[in-house]
Design an enzyme around this catalytic site. Sequence first.
Site, mmCIF file in Angstrom:
data_model
loop_
_atom_site.group_PDB
_atom_site.id
_atom_site.type_symbol
_atom_site.label_atom_id
_atom_site.label_comp_id
_atom_site.label_asym_id
_atom_site.label_seq_id
_atom_site.Cartn_x
_atom_site.Cartn_y
_atom_site.Cartn_z
ATOM 1 N N GLY A 168 0.712 -1.261 0.017
ATOM 2 C CA GLY A 168 0.011 -0.031 -0.196
ATOM 3 C C GLY A 168 0.897 1.246 0.118
ATOM 4 O O GLY A 168 1.912 1.230 -0.537
ATOM 5 N N GLU A 169 0.394 2.377 0.636
ATOM 6 C CA GLU A 169 1.076 3.678 0.665
ATOM 7 C C GLU A 169 1.063 4.319 -0.649
ATOM 8 O O GLU A 169 1.470 5.508 -0.654
ATOM 9 C CB GLU A 169 2.497 3.383 1.100
ATOM 10 N N GLY A 170 0.864 3.723 -1.885
ATOM 11 C CA GLY A 170 1.291 4.115 -3.055
ATOM 12 C C GLY A 170 2.258 3.716 -3.744
ATOM 13 O O GLY A 170 2.921 3.974 -4.897
#
Length: 354
Positions: A317-319
């Site tokens: 996640g997080e980008g």
Amino acid sequence: MKLLSKTIENIEKISIDADGNIKNRFSKLAIPTGSLGRLEEFATIYASIKGALDATIKDKVVFTMAGDHGVCSEGVSAFPQEVTGQMVKNFLDGGATISVLAKHVGARVVVVDCGVKADFKPVEGLKIKKVGYGTGNIAHGPAMSRNQAIKSLETGIEVFNEELVNGMDIIATGDMGIANTTPSSAIIACLTGADLYKVTGRGTGLDDIGVEKKIKVIKTALDVNKPDPSDPIDVLSKVGGFEIGGIAGLCLAAARHRTPVLIDGFISTAAALIAFSIEPKVNDYLISSHKSTENGHKTALEKLKKRAILDLDLRLGEGTGAVLAMSLIEAGVKSLTQLATFSEAEVSTPCVTK
């Protein structure tokens, strides 16, 4: 609701290389036809969205949207809830994975507090747009009110609009929220009709017993709240998250301003499904960055009819996957705009065979 409505009303349908100019440009480059593979696809999508054959990528932004989830108390995550706030601080300190990878590809990180169960001091790089201090426990009732769901969507629109003045050629979506794979699975199950076993995975590292428990919790949430698949805002309010709504709002705002969106993994794709269900034209602006190992991501991508760029077994996640894919989009665009043609390079064109 006014901001949301105005944004949706101004999203235009995109025609990919409507006049054939992009394909024609590639045919003149001093390379064998189609030899750049999917790089040509990426450049074609980007230039079509921008409406310019000479489009460039200068300003790259990743929005990491953060929020907490009441369902965490059901034991559906391997990590405690306070990690959400701790990771937000890590993002801002530059020590998180997204911080390092964004710097690697030359993207700036905008962290947004959509609903973390903690308070933060205003600092550079952080936008405090708190809709609430975490959602309700979806195993016992709705995640949020309908008004809060609309507010979360408009939060994403607001942060995008605020960053426009700083320049944005392409954006990436990211998330941070302990237990947020649970509402994401619920959203995807609801909007695709897929079986819970098909769309529920290990999240941050649950064992088999933990996954079974998680599935039961999601089933309970869907039974208790009865989200309406024909009403994406109802789905968001019943079983969603503040950061998920924020990401969906980002997608809508980006489409409104003809900005390509690299959607990250499982949570971002669940949010993209919300945006797509609100306004299908938004799908023209979405690019799937990578294929997550999380169960259900494939199902969500199939619903959006997207083929991921990368398959690196990522599930952070997080980008992170989205910013990695940015470099390939940029490579495709530079190939389109900077490579010499046969005539410019004084290279003989291919022989015509009969």
